[in-house]
Design a protein around this motif. Structure first.
Motif, mmCIF file in Angstrom:
data_model
loop_
_atom_site.group_PDB
_atom_site.id
_atom_site.type_symbol
_atom_site.label_atom_id
_atom_site.label_comp_id
_atom_site.label_asym_id
_atom_site.label_seq_id
_atom_site.Cartn_x
_atom_site.Cartn_y
_atom_site.Cartn_z
ATOM 1 N N ASP A 113 -0.885 5.342 6.797
ATOM 2 C CA ASP A 113 0.461 4.814 6.562
ATOM 3 C C ASP A 113 0.443 3.689 5.543
ATOM 4 N N THR A 114 -0.572 2.857 5.595
ATOM 5 C CA THR A 114 -0.645 1.724 4.672
ATOM 6 C C THR A 114 -0.789 2.193 3.238
ATOM 7 N N TYR A 115 -1.717 3.102 2.993
ATOM 8 C CA TYR A 115 -1.974 3.511 1.603
ATOM 9 C C TYR A 115 -0.983 4.539 1.072
ATOM 10 N N ASP A 117 2.104 3.904 1.376
ATOM 11 C CA ASP A 117 3.203 2.991 1.050
ATOM 12 C C ASP A 117 2.921 2.337 -0.302
ATOM 13 N N ASP A 118 3.813 2.543 -1.262
ATOM 14 C CA ASP A 118 3.614 1.993 -2.604
ATOM 15 C C ASP A 118 3.485 0.478 -2.610
ATOM 16 N N ALA A 119 3.995 -0.183 -1.590
ATOM 17 C CA ALA A 119 3.907 -1.640 -1.530
ATOM 18 C C ALA A 119 2.465 -2.120 -1.370
ATOM 19 N N ASN A 120 1.564 -1.197 -1.019
ATOM 20 C CA ASN A 120 0.172 -1.575 -0.777
ATOM 21 C C ASN A 120 -0.772 -1.019 -1.838
ATOM 22 N N ARG A 147 -4.736 7.205 -3.502
ATOM 23 C CA ARG A 147 -3.874 6.075 -3.145
ATOM 24 C C ARG A 147 -4.661 4.786 -2.895
#
Length: 312
Positions: A113-115, A117-120, A147
């Motif tokens: 989920d973290t990677y 997400d473009d914010a990360n 990613r």
């Protein structure tokens, strides 16, 4: 600029020091910690992680991960047999019991989920234990390889002997299939910190004295953990390699490594004597392109100064 990172670890003594440094260094921002079976069992790596974070007052989320290797049911040699009679790896760190608790989401789902997400897109993944969590995340979501912007990992022995067998370093030996899967996944930037680098810049009792003089929780706890390694480790009392914080140090001090090579790196997964061996192919006529940068030597002064800055 501050570097954001996720630390994936099997928290024993050197992982704890890496956690301290990632929390306290002004140029680093520890986003989360994911835990994995390795130095000790998952329940203990997770408790040790919480203890380390609580000790320095850090409210960093912790996500428990894999309790066994990627493919194998256990280590090639079970932990209780491997560590029989050794005082080096203690199940629980000599820190107060954790007050904080883990997140409900597991480490693999968190990494995915973290990677995604473009914010990360700027978050470096630092893996200093067996690569089981990372391999599971990549197997579940193969697009993750494109990613993750950078993976810095501690593992392997490139041109020196291993520490669990003549050929293999512990992290890679514990889960060779996971290490091979991660290295062959196509992550765009991989930096490997093997025993060649960590053994080239051991920390000493003089370094411990300097940390003790700082008097901060991170400094004094690190000094105590290093002294335990000096007393009970394989390298004697003159100096001990403190492996895992070197990966964190590299993020803030890219001048840490004085020698490195670009190579095609793979892992032996079937050899009866070479299981877990890191194969570092630097031949100019090899057919595969480079998939990693492998650090070979580190500067002790840079390493010490990084830790001093983090702990002061």
């Amino acid at each position: 600029m501050t570097t954001r990172l996720i630390l994936d670890c099997d928290t024993g003594s050197d992982d704890a020091i890496a956690i301290f440094a990632a929390v306290t260094h002004p140029d680093l921002d520890l986003v989360a910690v994911t835990t994995v079976n390795g130095n000790v069992a998952l329940e203990h790596t997770t408790e040790n992680t919480l203890r380390a974070l609580d000790h320095v007052g850090a409210g960093v989320p912790v996500y428990p991960g894999a309790a066994r290797p990627f493919v194998r049911p256990d280590f090639p040699i079970p932990r209780d047999i491997l560590n029989e009679g050794s005082e080096f790896q203690q199940a629980l760190l000599d820190l107060p019991a954790a007050r904080s608790t883990v997140e409900k989401q597991n480490a693999v789902r968190f990494l995915i989920d973290t990677y995604l997400d473009d914010a990360n897109a700027d978050v470096t993944l630092v893996a200093v234990g067996p690569l089981t969590n990372v391999a599971l995340a990549l197997a579940t979501e193969p697009s993750l390889a494109q990613r993750i912007p950078r993976l810095v990992l501690m593992g392997g022995a490139a041109f020196v002997n291993g520490n669990v067998s003549v050929a293999a370093e512990f992290n890679v030996w514990v889960d060779p299939e996971a290490a091979e899967a991660v290295l062959s996944a196509g992550i765009r930037e991989v930096v490997i910190v093997p025993l060649d680098a960590t053994h080239s810049a051991p920390l000493t009792s003089v370094d411990c004295d300097a940390f003790d003089a700082l008097g901060t929780p991170a400094a004094t706890a690190s000094a105590s953990l290093i002294r335990h390694r000096l007393t009970h480790g394989q390298d004697g009392p003159e100096g001990s390699p403190v492996h895992d914080p070197m990966c964190v140090a590299y993020l803030a001090r890219p001048d840490l490594f004085t020698e490195s090579v670009e190579a095609y790196v793979s892992v032996e997964t079937t050899g009866s004597r070479t299981l877990g061996q890191l194969l570092v192919d630097t031949r100019p006529w090899r057919t595969e392109g480079s998939n990693a940068t492998v650090a070979l030597r580190a500067d002790h002064g840079v390493y010490r100064d990084f830790l001093h800055t983090a702990f002061e």
